[in-house]
Design a protein around this motif. Sequence first.
Motif, short mmCIF file in Angstrom:
data_model
loop_
_atom_site.label_atom_id
_atom_site.label_comp_id
_atom_site.label_asym_id
_atom_site.label_seq_id
_atom_site.Cartn_x
_atom_site.Cartn_y
_atom_site.Cartn_z
N GLU A 385 0.84 -1.19 0.00
CA GLU A 385 0.00 0.00 0.00
C GLU A 385 0.89 1.25 0.00
O GLU A 385 1.70 1.45 0.90
CB GLU A 385 -0.91 0.01 1.24
CG GLU A 385 -1.77 1.26 1.34
CD GLU A 385 -2.53 1.33 2.66
OE1 GLU A 385 -3.24 2.33 2.87
OE2 GLU A 385 -2.40 0.40 3.49
N PHE A 386 0.72 2.07 -1.03
CA PHE A 386 1.43 3.34 -1.13
C PHE A 386 0.44 4.50 -0.91
O PHE A 386 -0.73 4.40 -1.27
CB PHE A 386 2.04 3.52 -2.52
CG PHE A 386 3.14 2.55 -2.87
CD1 PHE A 386 4.43 2.76 -2.44
CD2 PHE A 386 2.87 1.44 -3.65
CE1 PHE A 386 5.44 1.88 -2.77
CE2 PHE A 386 3.87 0.54 -3.98
CZ PHE A 386 5.17 0.77 -3.54
N ILE A 387 0.94 5.57 -0.35
CA ILE A 387 0.18 6.81 -0.29
C ILE A 387 0.75 7.75 -1.36
O ILE A 387 1.91 8.16 -1.28
CB ILE A 387 0.26 7.49 1.09
CG1 ILE A 387 -0.20 6.53 2.19
CG2 ILE A 387 -0.58 8.77 1.10
CD1 ILE A 387 -1.65 6.11 2.07
N ALA A 388 -0.07 8.06 -2.37
CA ALA A 388 0.40 8.91 -3.47
C ALA A 388 0.43 10.37 -3.05
O ALA A 388 -0.51 10.87 -2.44
CB ALA A 388 -0.52 8.74 -4.68
N ASN A 389 1.53 11.06 -3.35
CA ASN A 389 1.56 12.50 -3.10
C ASN A 389 1.64 13.24 -4.43
O ASN A 389 1.61 12.63 -5.51
CB ASN A 389 2.69 12.89 -2.15
CG ASN A 389 4.08 12.66 -2.74
OD1 ASN A 389 4.27 12.71 -3.95
ND2 ASN A 389 5.06 12.41 -1.87
N LYS A 390 1.77 14.54 -4.38
CA LYS A 390 1.68 15.37 -5.58
C LYS A 390 2.85 15.16 -6.54
O LYS A 390 2.82 15.62 -7.69
CB LYS A 390 1.59 16.84 -5.19
CG LYS A 390 2.81 17.34 -4.43
CD LYS A 390 2.64 18.80 -4.03
CE LYS A 390 3.88 19.32 -3.28
NZ LYS A 390 3.70 20.73 -2.88
N ASN A 391 3.91 14.47 -6.08
CA ASN A 391 5.08 14.27 -6.94
C ASN A 391 4.98 13.05 -7.85
O ASN A 391 5.87 12.82 -8.67
CB ASN A 391 6.34 14.14 -6.07
CG ASN A 391 6.64 15.41 -5.30
OD1 ASN A 391 6.48 16.51 -5.82
ND2 ASN A 391 7.05 15.27 -4.04
N VAL A 392 3.93 12.24 -7.70
CA VAL A 392 3.76 11.08 -8.59
C VAL A 392 3.56 11.60 -10.02
O VAL A 392 2.73 12.47 -10.28
CB VAL A 392 2.55 10.23 -8.16
CG1 VAL A 392 2.30 9.11 -9.15
CG2 VAL A 392 2.79 9.65 -6.76
N SER A 393 4.32 11.06 -10.96
CA SER A 393 4.35 11.61 -12.32
C SER A 393 3.11 11.30 -13.15
O SER A 393 2.88 11.93 -14.18
CB SER A 393 5.59 11.08 -13.05
OG SER A 393 5.51 9.68 -13.23
N PHE A 394 2.30 10.32 -12.73
CA PHE A 394 1.17 9.91 -13.58
C PHE A 394 -0.19 10.16 -12.91
O PHE A 394 -1.16 9.47 -13.19
CB PHE A 394 1.30 8.44 -13.98
CG PHE A 394 1.65 7.51 -12.85
CD1 PHE A 394 0.67 6.96 -12.03
CD2 PHE A 394 2.98 7.17 -12.61
CE1 PHE A 394 1.00 6.10 -11.02
CE2 PHE A 394 3.31 6.30 -11.58
CZ PHE A 394 2.31 5.77 -10.78
N LEU A 395 -0.26 11.16 -12.02
CA LEU A 395 -1.54 11.51 -11.41
C LEU A 395 -2.54 11.93 -12.49
O LEU A 395 -2.21 12.68 -13.42
CB LEU A 395 -1.36 12.66 -10.42
CG LEU A 395 -0.50 12.40 -9.18
CD1 LEU A 395 -0.41 13.66 -8.32
CD2 LEU A 395 -1.05 11.23 -8.36
N GLY A 396 -3.78 11.45 -12.36
CA GLY A 396 -4.84 11.84 -13.28
C GLY A 396 -4.84 11.12 -14.61
O GLY A 396 -5.75 11.33 -15.42
N ILE A 397 -3.86 10.28 -14.86
CA ILE A 397 -3.79 9.54 -16.13
C ILE A 397 -4.51 8.20 -15.97
O ILE A 397 -4.22 7.45 -15.03
CB ILE A 397 -2.33 9.30 -16.54
CG1 ILE A 397 -1.60 10.64 -16.73
CG2 ILE A 397 -2.26 8.47 -17.83
CD1 ILE A 397 -0.12 10.50 -17.04
N PRO A 398 -5.47 7.88 -16.85
CA PRO A 398 -6.17 6.60 -16.75
C PRO A 398 -5.20 5.42 -16.72
O PRO A 398 -4.19 5.43 -17.44
CB PRO A 398 -7.04 6.57 -18.01
CG PRO A 398 -7.26 8.01 -18.34
CD PRO A 398 -5.98 8.70 -17.97
#
Length: 451
Positions: A385-398
């Motif tokens: 289990e990861f907690i995604a933060n704003k630095n993840v490069s693929f946020l919002g991509i299907p």
Amino acid sequence: MEIVVIGCGKVGKTLVEHLAIEGHNVIVIDINQKNVEEIVNTYDVMGICGNGAIHDIQLEAGVNKADLFISVTSSDEINLISCLIARKIGAKNLIARVRNPDYASQISFMRDGLGISLMINPEKAAADEIARILRFPSALKVDTFAKGLVDLAEIKVRPGSKLVGVSLSDLNRKFKTSVLVCALQRQQKVYIPDGRFTLEEGDKVHITASHKDLEKFMISAGIYERKIKSAMIIGGGRIAFYLTKQLAEIGIKVKIIDNNEKNCEKLSALLPKAEVVCADGTDQDVLLEEGIEYMDACVSMTGIDEENVIISLYASKCNVPKVITKVNRLSIINMLESIGIESVISPKDITANQIVRYVRAKANKGDSGIETLYKIVDKKAEAIEFIANKNVSFLGIPLKKLKTKDNLLVAGIMRGNKLIVPSGDDFIKAGDSVIIVTTNSFLTSLEDILA
């Protein structure tokens, strides 16, 4: 990472195995020369024979340059003192094994006041795992994510099951629920399956779902077992104490059988809601006299693996619906399944997983934090289990547009209090808890899922 481990007992050996496999530089310290030699000869690590609570020994081991110092001897006090010395010398992060129930209420105080990064209790962790299984007896094993809001359950496809012949793409439609099969073991092979996979008799299936949807699925699939109302525990050690406290809180009637009179007197005083019997739990006449045939569950956890196996086999013969077995020797787990013992727990393995999770979290790239890590399917796969933060490069991509590694699946996205069983159109947002199941090793961040 540069890691120093004090204590080469059962927990220490298992821990060193995990850390060595993951490529860390490990130095072990133990007062028993034989234990040190055994570990050094088995794994690519260095060893020192001596008292790990001694300043000079720690300096010799390079604790002053260590990224992580771990003390897992059998003595809580030595573990705490060793960590205090290591912190003074300059170790960056500290982990201590603390087992005594008397210290349980002071864990937060000791962690913060002594500067210890993580305090682990193998017996408490084992009790937590057993309690989860007893709350959901239809499963062989149950792990949790997102602070208990998401379940990862292991079930077996039995002969004649409604699941036989069902393709994974039809699973939710057929059983009118929302679950995801994220890993599957067929004979000795492990698969991260897609929707084309069809379930067969004998498959071990790992499913992620909310607790409500998992229960609904099991009822619809005809594999739901009634809730546990009574449990017999053989062996009155620390695990029995922690487990009985939990079971009593949810209304399960518990009977503990132990052959140590002083131990029984102590348990009777500490656990007024439980029935404690001083007798030999390996004696067939004792088990029958105490009503094993009428129990909903039997948990065998004496200090001897062979005794636990024999007790579990007898409990199964008495048609006890749920049988759980504690073992220390991981090498016998696969053999146990062949003789019908399926729900097996190992405190030292649970502890090693907790520490590996912490080590991975320290090694991550900063785009996501590791909250939970489980080794599943005989350690051939991991659920992280990861907690995604704003630095993840693929946020919002299907998800369907991402090129991810083979044998990897996004098994769940927890957004607030809502579990999303992912389809190709779903995407990850900052703040999401993201559950990844994979046979790939050593993932330390969400970015590692990309090919």
